[in-house]
Design an enzyme around this catalytic site. Structure first.
Site, PDB file in Angstrom:
ATOM      1  N   LYS A   1       0.833  -1.209   0.000  1.00 45.93           N
ATOM      2  CA  LYS A   1       0.000   0.000   0.000  1.00 45.93           C
ATOM      3  C   LYS A   1       0.872   1.265   0.000  1.00 45.93           C
ATOM      4  CE  LYS A   1      -1.840   1.701   3.984  1.00 45.93           C
ATOM      5  NZ  LYS A   1      -1.527   3.141   4.147  1.00 45.93           N
ATOM      6  N   ASN A   2       1.877   1.272   0.875  1.00 49.44           N
ATOM      7  CA  ASN A   2       2.660   2.498   1.029  1.00 49.44           C
ATOM      8  C   ASN A   2       3.630   2.743  -0.121  1.00 49.44           C
ATOM      9  OD1 ASN A   2       1.243   2.997   3.315  1.00 49.44           O
ATOM     10  ND2 ASN A   2       2.926   2.637   4.752  1.00 49.44           N
TER      11      ASN A   2
ATOM     12  N   VAL B   1       7.846   7.418  16.851  1.00 49.77           N
ATOM     13  CA  VAL B   1       7.581   8.076  15.560  1.00 49.77           C
ATOM     14  C   VAL B   1       6.321   8.951  15.620  1.00 49.77           C
ATOM     15  CG1 VAL B   1       7.172   7.724  13.084  1.00 49.77           C
ATOM     16  CG2 VAL B   1       8.774   6.235  14.306  1.00 49.77           C
TER      17      VAL B   1
ATOM     18  N   ARG C   1      -4.916  10.890   4.125  1.00 51.68           N
ATOM     19  CA  ARG C   1      -3.834  11.877   4.236  1.00 51.68           C
ATOM     20  C   ARG C   1      -2.817  11.776   3.115  1.00 51.68           C
ATOM     21  NH1 ARG C   1      -1.523  14.613   8.058  1.00 51.68           N
ATOM     22  NH2 ARG C   1       0.457  13.800   7.308  1.00 51.68           N
TER      23      ARG C   1
ATOM     24  N   CYS D   1      -5.241  13.235  12.673  1.00 51.33           N
ATOM     25  CA  CYS D   1      -5.844  11.902  12.619  1.00 51.33           C
ATOM     26  C   CYS D   1      -5.617  11.227  13.943  1.00 51.33           C
ATOM     27  CB  CYS D   1      -5.293  11.086  11.467  1.00 51.33           C
ATOM     28  SG  CYS D   1      -3.633  10.531  11.771  1.00 51.33           S
TER      29      CYS D   1
ATOM     30  N   ASP E   1       4.636   0.918  12.100  1.00 51.79           N
ATOM     31  CA  ASP E   1       3.440   0.233  11.588  1.00 51.79           C
ATOM     32  C   ASP E   1       3.337  -1.221  12.059  1.00 51.79           C
ATOM     33  OD1 ASP E   1       2.603   2.510  10.339  1.00 51.79           O
ATOM     34  OD2 ASP E   1       3.167   1.902   8.311  1.00 51.79           O
TER      35      ASP E   1
ATOM     36  N   ARG F   1       0.417  14.976  12.927  1.00 50.02           N
ATOM     37  CA  ARG F   1       0.962  14.703  11.598  1.00 50.02           C
ATOM     38  C   ARG F   1       0.959  15.913  10.655  1.00 50.02           C
ATOM     39  NH1 ARG F   1      -1.193   8.819   9.705  1.00 50.02           N
ATOM     40  NH2 ARG F   1       0.729   8.745   8.524  1.00 50.02           N
ATOM     41  N   PRO F   2       1.772  16.896  10.938  1.00 51.53           N
ATOM     42  CA  PRO F   2       1.823  18.067  10.055  1.00 51.53           C
ATOM     43  C   PRO F   2       2.506  17.743   8.722  1.00 51.53           C
ATOM     44  CG  PRO F   2       3.480  18.237  11.780  1.00 51.53           C
ATOM     45  CD  PRO F   2       2.705  16.984  12.060  1.00 51.53           C
ATOM     46  N   VAL F   3       2.414  18.688   7.762  1.00 56.31           N
ATOM     47  CA  VAL F   3       3.085  18.509   6.465  1.00 56.31           C
ATOM     48  C   VAL F   3       4.058  19.665   6.207  1.00 56.31           C
ATOM     49  CG1 VAL F   3       1.293  17.080   5.390  1.00 56.31           C
ATOM     50  CG2 VAL F   3       1.136  19.572   5.233  1.00 56.31           C
ATOM     51  N   ASP F   4       4.469  20.337   7.300  1.00 52.59           N
ATOM     52  CA  ASP F   4       5.342  21.505   7.153  1.00 52.59           C
ATOM     53  C   ASP F   4       6.633  21.193   6.394  1.00 52.59           C
ATOM     54  OD1 ASP F   4       5.777  19.899   9.474  1.00 52.59           O
ATOM     55  OD2 ASP F   4       7.137  21.399  10.290  1.00 52.59           O
ATOM     56  N   LEU F   5       7.190  19.997   6.604  1.00 51.13           N
ATOM     57  CA  LEU F   5       8.466  19.683   5.955  1.00 51.13           C
ATOM     58  C   LEU F   5       8.288  19.427   4.460  1.00 51.13           C
ATOM     59  CD1 LEU F   5      10.007  17.452   8.772  1.00 51.13           C
ATOM     60  CD2 LEU F   5      10.372  19.886   8.331  1.00 51.13           C
TER      61      LEU F   5
ATOM     62  N   ARG G   1      -8.653  -0.291   4.624  1.00 49.46           N
ATOM     63  CA  ARG G   1      -7.745   0.680   3.995  1.00 49.46           C
ATOM     64  C   ARG G   1      -6.377   0.054   3.743  1.00 49.46           C
ATOM     65  NH1 ARG G   1      -6.507   4.957   7.677  1.00 49.46           N
ATOM     66  NH2 ARG G   1      -4.963   5.166   6.072  1.00 49.46           N
TER      67      ARG G   1
HETATM   68  C1  UD1 Z   1       4.229   6.999   6.265  1.00 55.11           C
HETATM   69  C2  UD1 Z   1       3.374   5.773   6.108  1.00 55.11           C
HETATM   70  C3  UD1 Z   1       2.854   5.316   7.470  1.00 55.11           C
HETATM   71  C4  UD1 Z   1       4.025   5.137   8.439  1.00 55.11           C
HETATM   72  C5  UD1 Z   1       4.919   6.364   8.486  1.00 55.11           C
HETATM   73  C6  UD1 Z   1       6.174   6.173   9.315  1.00 55.11           C
HETATM   74  C7  UD1 Z   1       2.436   6.035   3.897  1.00 55.11           C
HETATM   75  C8  UD1 Z   1       1.227   6.303   3.066  1.00 55.11           C
HETATM   76  N1  UD1 Z   1       2.262   6.073   5.242  1.00 55.11           N
HETATM   77  O1  UD1 Z   1       3.399   8.042   6.785  1.00 55.11           O
HETATM   78  O2  UD1 Z   1       2.154   4.093   7.292  1.00 55.11           O
HETATM   79  O3  UD1 Z   1       3.526   4.895   9.737  1.00 55.11           O
HETATM   80  O4  UD1 Z   1       5.321   6.734   7.145  1.00 55.11           O
HETATM   81  O5  UD1 Z   1       6.888   5.064   8.878  1.00 55.11           O
HETATM   82  O6  UD1 Z   1       3.509   5.754   3.394  1.00 55.11           O
HETATM   83  N2  UD1 Z   1       6.216  15.014  10.349  1.00 55.11           N
HETATM   84  C9  UD1 Z   1       6.347  16.356  10.591  1.00 55.11           C
HETATM   85  N3  UD1 Z   1       6.281  17.224   9.525  1.00 55.11           N
HETATM   86  C10 UD1 Z   1       6.106  16.798   8.250  1.00 55.11           C
HETATM   87  C11 UD1 Z   1       5.978  15.415   8.007  1.00 55.11           C
HETATM   88  C12 UD1 Z   1       6.048  14.540   9.081  1.00 55.11           C
HETATM   89  O7  UD1 Z   1       6.507  16.781  11.741  1.00 55.11           O
HETATM   90  O8  UD1 Z   1       6.051  17.632   7.333  1.00 55.11           O
HETATM   91  C13 UD1 Z   1       6.266  14.045  11.468  1.00 55.11           C
HETATM   92  C14 UD1 Z   1       4.982  13.251  11.668  1.00 55.11           C
HETATM   93  O9  UD1 Z   1       4.046  13.957  12.426  1.00 55.11           O
HETATM   94  C15 UD1 Z   1       5.488  12.001  12.355  1.00 55.11           C
HETATM   95  C16 UD1 Z   1       6.878  11.806  11.746  1.00 55.11           C
HETATM   96  O10 UD1 Z   1       7.225  13.055  11.158  1.00 55.11           O
HETATM   97  O11 UD1 Z   1       5.606  12.216  13.731  1.00 55.11           O
HETATM   98  C17 UD1 Z   1       6.965  10.733  10.678  1.00 55.11           C
HETATM   99  O12 UD1 Z   1       5.952  10.930   9.727  1.00 55.11           O
HETATM  100  P1  UD1 Z   1       6.119  10.518   8.203  1.00 55.11           P
HETATM  101  O13 UD1 Z   1       7.338   9.685   8.043  1.00 55.11           O
HETATM  102  O14 UD1 Z   1       5.994  11.728   7.371  1.00 55.11           O
HETATM  103  O15 UD1 Z   1       4.835   9.609   7.981  1.00 55.11           O
HETATM  104  P2  UD1 Z   1       3.878   9.556   6.741  1.00 55.11           P
HETATM  105  O16 UD1 Z   1       4.653   9.778   5.486  1.00 55.11           O
HETATM  106  O17 UD1 Z   1       2.672  10.397   6.999  1.00 55.11           O
END
Ligand code: UD1
Length: 420
Positions: free
Chosen positions: A22-23, A329, A93, A117, A307, A122-126, A399
């Site tokens: 899936k990922n 994480v 997401r 969620c 996961d 889980r922000p997307v700032d990065l 899912r």
């Molecule tokens: C992906 C996987 C999810 C897995 C996770 C960690 C998919 C679709 N999902 O989620 O199943 O559990 O990797 O292995 O592939 N963070 C920030 N800012 C950002 C982005 C992330 O602070 O811009 C933080 C998140 O809140 C979290 C950590 O970074 O605490 C890791 O998140 P991330 O690796 O980005 O997870 P996803 O890509 O959402």
């Protein structure tokens, strides 16, 4: 809402096939937006999240043809709308993954801001900071991320403040069409990043260093079509291995890979499993024994995957001994422990650690799933509990797990879906 009814107490025995990841599938489907030519993706798992990503591409006008094996041929040159709407993004997401490729190819992308969620903010700032470093202008307006660039993005050196899988994927996809070289430092090393990079390279991109902390991308002017098969799902593999171990069973999982599951296999051996490996299969035999408790701490790949944390928590709940499970994480990812305690588990939460005193037998109870992997852990708990367990809200499980009840039935489990 569908529920699963599980009559516990049966050891899992037999062979099943593992589905595509899936990922990997989600970013690879998003990557098809980078080419004007037809891209064919195979070994896609039949899952709600994959259907949602396909629906998202279609709603923007992208031409998607699905064959009977769920291979899809995608042509992004038919795109009409450069907007990923709230109605779809709110259900998944990972929709944010269309941002980078759409911006790089079409010069503009509007993606609804993904909300929080069940497993933390889980922000997307990065993601956004990385795209800005490549020259994008980003504004957040009425709940939408609006990204634009005049001409091509420009290669840049990007140091990720923390390891993010989705962030690395979004930036990597944007950088393949940028002018010049991009270097992503502190990149995620997950196997799904490697799979995406290999698909991008099959489309004519120049990505190297994937699988290490430093990914280098030499931008090209355009990408062509390709035919790509997504890798096996390591989390689905791990989930069935843990389910078998928890029940004292003996299973063989085919069409999978062991090289991307090392941290999980080491812990299963510590729990007493005898593991045998083949080129594309993994066999686990517990010889009917109760597992020994194993302590784990999650961290980005190659360490123990977040996961797989909930599934190990379920196994530890009935294991011999006391263990600790530390989640580093995500915030709030130990929610399933409250439901397990309702089934007679002895789990205490201290900060981001669960202390688990193994009990010989769980008792059935109606339980409710709060997220995807938490639901899998409640199914495992149901498989080892005495009596009939009903797991509610299993839309989460659909899912991420293809045909979970059929696969578990093939392994001898007494499980069935109760339609609403
Ligand atoms: C992906 C996987 C999810 C897995 C996770 C960690 C998919 C679709 N999902 O989620 O199943 O559990 O990797 O292995 O592939 N963070 C920030 N800012 C950002 C982005 C992330 O602070 O811009 C933080 C998140 O809140 C979290 C950590 O970074 O605490 C890791 O998140 P991330 O690796 O980005 O997870 P996803 O890509 O959402």
């Amino acid at each position: 809402m569908d529920k699963l009814l599980i009559s516990g107490g049966t050891q899992l025995n037999g062979e099943i096939r593992i589905s595509g990841s899936k990922n990997s599938a989600l970013p690879i489907l998003a990557a098809t937006l980078l080419s004007d030519e037809a891209v064919t993706i195979r070994n896609l798992p039949h899952l709600h999240d994959v259907t949602t990503m396909i629906a998202l591409l279609r709603c923007m006008g992208v031409d998607v043809i699905i064959d009977e094996q769920l291979g899809v041929e995608i042509r992004a040159n038919t795109i009409e709308e450069l907007t990923a709407p709230y109605e779809l993004v709110k259900t998944m997401r990972a929709s944010i993954l269309v941002l980078g490729p759409m911006l790089a190819h079409f010069g503009e992308a509007n993606v609804s801001f993904p909300g929080g969620c069940a497993i933390g903010s889980r922000p997307v700032d990065l993601h956004l900071r990385g795209l800005e470093a490549l020259g994008a202008t980003i504004v957040v307006d009425e709940g939408y991320i609006r990204a634009t660039v005049d001409g091509r993005l420009k290669g840049a050196n990007i140091l990720m403040e923390m390891v993010t899988v989705g962030g690395t994927e979004n930036i990597m996809m944007a950088a393949v069409l940028a002018d010049g070289r991009t270097v992503i430092e502190n990149a995620a090393r997950e196997p799904e990043i490697v799979d995406l990079a290999e698909c991008l390279n099959a489309m004519g991109a120049k990505v190297s260093g994937h699988g290490t902390q430093t990914i280098t991308i030499d931008g090209v002017v355009s990408l062509h079509g390709c035919d790509y098969s997504v890798m096996p799902d390591r989390i689905e593999t791990g989930t069935y291995l843990v389910a078998a171990a928890a029940t004292g069973g003996h299973v063989k999982l085919k069409d999978t890979r062991h090289d991307i599951l090392e941290a999980v296999l080491v812990k299963l051996e510590e729990a007493g499993a005898i593991i045998t490996l083949g080129d594309d299969w993994i066999e686990l035999d517990m010889k009917g024994e109760r597992p020994k408790a194993v302590s784990i701490k999650t961290a980005p790949y190659p360490a123990f995957p977040t996961d797989m944390q909930a599934q190990f928590t379920a196994m530890n709940a009935i294991a011999d001994g006391t263990s600790s499970v530390t989640e580093t994480v995500f915030e709030n990812r130990l929610n399933q422990t409250q439901e397990m305690n309702r089934m007679g588990a002895n789990i205490v939460i201290e900060g981001n650690t669960a202390i688990i005193v193994g009990t010989e037998q769980l008792q059935s109870a109606p339980v409710m799933a709060s997220d995807l992997r938490a639901s899998a852990s409640l199914v495992i708990a149901g498989l080892v509990a005495e009596g009939d367990t009903i797991v509610d809200r299993i839309y989460h499980i659909d899912r991420g797990y293809e045909c979970i009840e059929e696969k578990l039935q093939m392994l001898g489990a007494n499980i069935r879906r109760l339609p609403n």
